[in-house]
Design an enzyme around this catalytic site. Structure first.
Site, PDB file in Angstrom:
ATOM      1  N   ALA A  34       0.409  -3.952  -2.230  1.00  0.00           N
ATOM      2  CA  ALA A  34      -0.455  -4.986  -2.794  1.00  0.00           C
ATOM      3  C   ALA A  34      -0.056  -6.340  -2.234  1.00  0.00           C
ATOM      4  O   ALA A  34       1.114  -6.706  -2.231  1.00  0.00           O
ATOM      5  CB  ALA A  34      -0.339  -4.993  -4.314  1.00  0.00           C
ATOM      6  N   CYS A  35      -1.043  -7.072  -1.759  1.00  0.00           N
ATOM      7  CA  CYS A  35      -0.788  -8.430  -1.262  1.00  0.00           C
ATOM      8  C   CYS A  35      -1.924  -9.320  -1.741  1.00  0.00           C
ATOM      9  O   CYS A  35      -2.815  -8.865  -2.457  1.00  0.00           O
ATOM     10  CB  CYS A  35      -0.626  -8.460   0.250  1.00  0.00           C
ATOM     11  SG  CYS A  35      -2.125  -8.109   1.167  1.00  0.00           S
ATOM     12  N   ALA A  36      -1.905 -10.558  -1.337  1.00  0.00           N
ATOM     13  CA  ALA A  36      -2.885 -11.518  -1.831  1.00  0.00           C
ATOM     14  C   ALA A  36      -4.325 -11.048  -1.585  1.00  0.00           C
ATOM     15  O   ALA A  36      -5.156 -11.089  -2.488  1.00  0.00           O
ATOM     16  CB  ALA A  36      -2.656 -12.885  -1.217  1.00  0.00           C
ATOM     17  N   GLY A  42      -4.985  -8.034   0.595  1.00  0.00           N
ATOM     18  CA  GLY A  42      -5.034  -6.656   1.079  1.00  0.00           C
ATOM     19  C   GLY A  42      -5.151  -6.553   2.588  1.00  0.00           C
ATOM     20  O   GLY A  42      -5.310  -5.463   3.126  1.00  0.00           O
ATOM     21  N   VAL A  75      -4.053  -7.706  -4.576  1.00  0.00           N
ATOM     22  CA  VAL A  75      -3.323  -7.623  -5.834  1.00  0.00           C
ATOM     23  C   VAL A  75      -4.285  -7.686  -7.027  1.00  0.00           C
ATOM     24  O   VAL A  75      -4.010  -7.111  -8.081  1.00  0.00           O
ATOM     25  CB  VAL A  75      -2.221  -8.698  -5.902  1.00  0.00           C
ATOM     26  CG1 VAL A  75      -2.788 -10.072  -6.147  1.00  0.00           C
ATOM     27  CG2 VAL A  75      -1.193  -8.343  -6.941  1.00  0.00           C
TER      28      VAL A  75
END
Length: 71
Positions: free
Chosen positions: A9-11, A13, A41
């Site tokens: 998960a990142c800011a 994707g 996320v």
């Protein structure tokens, strides 16, 4: 052996796409069956389930770690 389900998960994707590719290659080389994917996320919390074996958070969202650990 059960297929591992690994969610990154990142800011947005997007920034983890290279990492996903490298992780998939490493898993294949080691003979590990794994479904590895990246999501924003904002969607990750909705995708958590018993089927997710591991959640990796990108550095830009590390402030959410405690929240994910509770879930």
């Amino acid at each position: 052996m059960k297929e591992l389900n690994i969610m990154l998960a990142c800011a947005a994707g997007m920034s983890t796409s290279l990492l996903v590719t490298k992780m998939q290659q490493a898993a294949e080389q080691k003979g590990i069956e794994a479904k590895i994917y990246a999501v924003p996320v904002s969607e990750a919390a909705n995708l958590l389930s018993d089927e997710v074996d591991c959640v990796l958070l990108g550095p830009q969202v590390k402030y959410l770690k405690a929240d994910f650990e509770k879930r």
